[in-house]
Write an enzyme that holds these catalytic residues in place. Sequence first.
Site, mmCIF file in Angstrom:
data_model
loop_
_atom_site.group_PDB
_atom_site.id
_atom_site.type_symbol
_atom_site.label_atom_id
_atom_site.label_comp_id
_atom_site.label_asym_id
_atom_site.label_seq_id
_atom_site.Cartn_x
_atom_site.Cartn_y
_atom_site.Cartn_z
ATOM 1 C CG HIS A 1 -19.595 63.636 -20.683
ATOM 2 N ND1 HIS A 1 -19.402 62.489 -19.975
ATOM 3 C CD2 HIS A 1 -20.930 63.790 -20.817
ATOM 4 C CE1 HIS A 1 -20.575 61.959 -19.697
ATOM 5 N NE2 HIS A 1 -21.525 62.733 -20.195
ATOM 6 C CG ASP B 1 -27.027 68.468 -23.458
ATOM 7 O OD1 ASP B 1 -28.028 67.925 -23.951
ATOM 8 O OD2 ASP B 1 -26.635 68.277 -22.304
HETATM 9 N N1 CMC Z 1 -15.692 75.081 -20.856
HETATM 10 C C1 CMC Z 1 -14.487 75.492 -20.386
HETATM 11 N N2 CMC Z 1 -13.741 74.786 -19.531
HETATM 12 C C2 CMC Z 1 -14.227 73.605 -19.110
HETATM 13 C C3 CMC Z 1 -15.468 73.109 -19.562
HETATM 14 C C4 CMC Z 1 -16.209 73.891 -20.477
HETATM 15 N N3 CMC Z 1 -17.395 73.481 -20.926
HETATM 16 N N4 CMC Z 1 -15.712 71.905 -18.993
HETATM 17 C C5 CMC Z 1 -14.674 71.649 -18.200
HETATM 18 N N5 CMC Z 1 -13.762 72.672 -18.275
HETATM 19 C C6 CMC Z 1 -12.462 72.726 -17.597
HETATM 20 C C7 CMC Z 1 -12.664 73.066 -16.122
HETATM 21 O O1 CMC Z 1 -12.587 74.454 -15.886
HETATM 22 C C8 CMC Z 1 -11.514 72.310 -15.486
HETATM 23 O O2 CMC Z 1 -10.349 73.080 -15.646
HETATM 24 P P1 CMC Z 1 -9.171 73.012 -14.522
HETATM 25 O O3 CMC Z 1 -8.700 71.606 -14.495
HETATM 26 O O4 CMC Z 1 -8.162 73.979 -15.037
HETATM 27 O O5 CMC Z 1 -9.823 73.437 -13.244
HETATM 28 C C9 CMC Z 1 -11.366 71.057 -16.337
HETATM 29 O O6 CMC Z 1 -11.905 71.418 -17.624
HETATM 30 C C10 CMC Z 1 -12.124 69.854 -15.794
HETATM 31 O O7 CMC Z 1 -13.470 70.251 -15.549
HETATM 32 P P2 CMC Z 1 -14.357 69.713 -14.360
HETATM 33 O O8 CMC Z 1 -15.451 70.677 -14.068
HETATM 34 O O9 CMC Z 1 -13.472 69.312 -13.215
HETATM 35 O O10 CMC Z 1 -14.924 68.391 -15.023
HETATM 36 P P3 CMC Z 1 -16.205 67.626 -14.570
HETATM 37 O O11 CMC Z 1 -16.030 66.230 -15.018
HETATM 38 O O12 CMC Z 1 -16.494 67.841 -13.131
HETATM 39 O O13 CMC Z 1 -17.391 68.362 -15.379
HETATM 40 C C11 CMC Z 1 -19.057 68.903 -16.949
HETATM 41 C C12 CMC Z 1 -18.042 67.848 -16.472
HETATM 42 C C13 CMC Z 1 -19.941 68.312 -18.032
HETATM 43 C C14 CMC Z 1 -19.990 69.302 -15.756
HETATM 44 C C15 CMC Z 1 -18.287 70.149 -17.452
HETATM 45 O O14 CMC Z 1 -17.480 69.793 -18.555
HETATM 46 C C16 CMC Z 1 -19.227 71.302 -17.834
HETATM 47 O O15 CMC Z 1 -19.605 72.085 -16.952
HETATM 48 N N6 CMC Z 1 -19.616 71.413 -19.135
HETATM 49 C C17 CMC Z 1 -20.566 72.399 -19.558
HETATM 50 C C18 CMC Z 1 -21.985 71.924 -19.217
HETATM 51 C C19 CMC Z 1 -22.460 70.816 -20.131
HETATM 52 O O16 CMC Z 1 -22.315 70.875 -21.338
HETATM 53 N N7 CMC Z 1 -23.084 69.781 -19.512
HETATM 54 C C20 CMC Z 1 -23.684 68.673 -20.256
HETATM 55 C C21 CMC Z 1 -23.018 67.373 -19.977
HETATM 56 S S1 CMC Z 1 -23.541 66.068 -21.087
HETATM 57 C C22 CMC Z 1 -25.221 65.839 -20.814
HETATM 58 C C23 CMC Z 1 -25.585 65.517 -19.404
HETATM 59 O O17 CMC Z 1 -24.886 64.795 -18.715
HETATM 60 O O18 CMC Z 1 -26.641 65.966 -18.973
#
Ligand code: CMC
Length: 435
Positions: free
Chosen positions: A312, A370
Site C-alpha cells: 500500500h 483487497d
Molecule cells: N508484490 C511484490 N512487490 C511489491 C508489491 C507487491 N504487491 N507492492 C510493492 N512491491 C515492491 C515494488 O516492486 C517496489 O520494489 P523496489 O523498491 O525494489 O522497486 C517496492 O515494493 C515499492 O513499491 P511501489 O510500487 O513503489 O509502491 P507504491 O506505493 O507506488 O504502490 C501499490 C502501492 C498498492 C500500487 C503496490 O503495492 C501494488 O501494486 N500492490 C498490488 C496491487 C494492490 O493490491 N492494490 C490495492 C491497494 S489497496 C486498495 C486500493 O487502494 O484500491
Amino acid sequence: MKQSKAVAAGTARLSYADSTVELPVYSGTAGPHVIDIRKLYAETDVFTYDPGFTSTASCESSITFIDGDKGVCLYRGYPVDQLAAQSNFIEVCYLLLYGKLPNQQEMTTFDRSITLHTMVHEQLAAFFRGFRRDAHPMAVMCGVVGALSAFYHDSTDVNDPRQRDIASHRLIAKLPTIAAMAYKYSIGQPFIYPLNSQGYTENFMRMAFAVPAEEYKVNPILAKALDTIFILHADHEQNASTSTVRLAGSSGANPFACIAAGIACLWGPAHGGANEAALKMLEEIGTPDRIPEFIARAKDKDDPFRLMGFGHRVYKNYDPRAKVMQKQARIVLDEVGAHNDPLFQVAMELEKIALKDEYFVEKKLYPNVDFYSGITLRALGFPTSMFTALFALARTVGWIAQWKEMIEDPHQKIGRPRQIYTGEPMRDYVPLAKR
Ligand code: CMC
C-alpha cells in the site's frame, strides 16, 4: 464557507541558485506538517517535481486520516475497526458527509431520504440495453453513472448547497440500484426494483439476487458482513479515485460526472481492481504447495508479477481494514458452509509465508483490504466481475463527501499541475514535400 483549520507551525527555507525563499509550514490536527509552496514558482521560477504525489498534500481535509506507520484509519476521528464493529453503513455515510454521528432523529431523516431516492428514472433501464450483455459491470457503471447528469438536472448546480445535498443523497441511494442492474443485465435476468421496507444493504442484496418468480429472504448474517465491507471501503482520503473526483470537480463539473470519473479511475488493477486481481491470483496459485513459486515471481525484478492484495502506498504496517476483512471472510465462509474453502487456505498460508519473507518485511508489504475481500465477495455469491463495482458502490459516499468538502473550501482552485518538459525545443515546421 469552511475556514482553514491548519495552524502555522514555522518556516522552511529553500535555497536555490542565488536566492533563498521562506515558505510557511502548517500543522493539521494529526499527521506530518506541510510546507506551503503555493508562492514558490512566483518567487523562484522553479516548480516542484512529485509524480505520483508521494510527498504532496493536494488539499486540506477533515474527513479521513490514515497513519500508515501505525496502521490506523479514522473516519472523522473514529477508528474504522470500531465503526465496522459497532456502526452500520448508513450511519457511516451520515458521518462522512456531515462530520458527526447523527442523533436518532437525524438518523431517521437521513435513512428515509436515502431510501426514497433508490429508484432510478425508468428511462435509465433503456440505457442499459445499449450495452453488450458481456460488458464488464464497471464499463456499464462508468456510462450509467455519468448519464445520471442527463436525468437529474435539478441537482447539478454545484453552487447551490441544497442541490449539492440532493445530488449526494441521490448518488448514495442510486449506486446500489445501478450496480445491481449492471449485474442483472450481465446475466440476462430482469431488473428488480428497490423495496422501501428493506435496509440499504439488504435492499442491494435483494436487487442483485432476487428473481420475480420466487420469494427472496435476505440472510441477516451475510447482509451484516456485506454492510461491514461497505464501511471498510467507504473512504480512504486522497487515493487515486478520490483525487480524480476532486480534480474533475475542481473545474465545476457536476457531481454525477465527477463520480463517473472516480469509477473510471477505481477500475484499474493497482486500485479498486485489485480485489478481482487478488482472487484471480489465488485461483492461479490453486494449492499451498505452489506458493513459493509465486513468491519467487513477485520478488523477481524481471517479472512484472506482483502479489495482488499486498502493499500500500500509505500503510507500511498492517492495513487495519485487512484485519476486519479477514474476520468477515471467516464469518461469511462459515455461514455459507465453505469454511474449508481452498482459496482461503491458500490466502492464509500465502500471508503467513510472505510476512516472514525478507523481501516483504524489508519493503513493508502487508496484506491490504483487497487480499481477503475477493474470497468474501465470491462466497457472498458475487461473480469476480462485480467486485470492483461493489467497491465503487461503497466508495461513492467518500467521493461525494470529499467533492462537497472541496466545493465548500474557500481555497479551492481548478487543479492544474505543471510538468518538467523534456520534448523537442521549438523548431520550424517542414512542409511534407521537403521531409
Ligand atoms: N508484490 C511484490 N512487490 C511489491 C508489491 C507487491 N504487491 N507492492 C510493492 N512491491 C515492491 C515494488 O516492486 C517496489 O520494489 P523496489 O523498491 O525494489 O522497486 C517496492 O515494493 C515499492 O513499491 P511501489 O510500487 O513503489 O509502491 P507504491 O506505493 O507506488 O504502490 C501499490 C502501492 C498498492 C500500487 C503496490 O503495492 C501494488 O501494486 N500492490 C498490488 C496491487 C494492490 O493490491 N492494490 C490495492 C491497494 S489497496 C486498495 C486500493 O487502494 O484500491
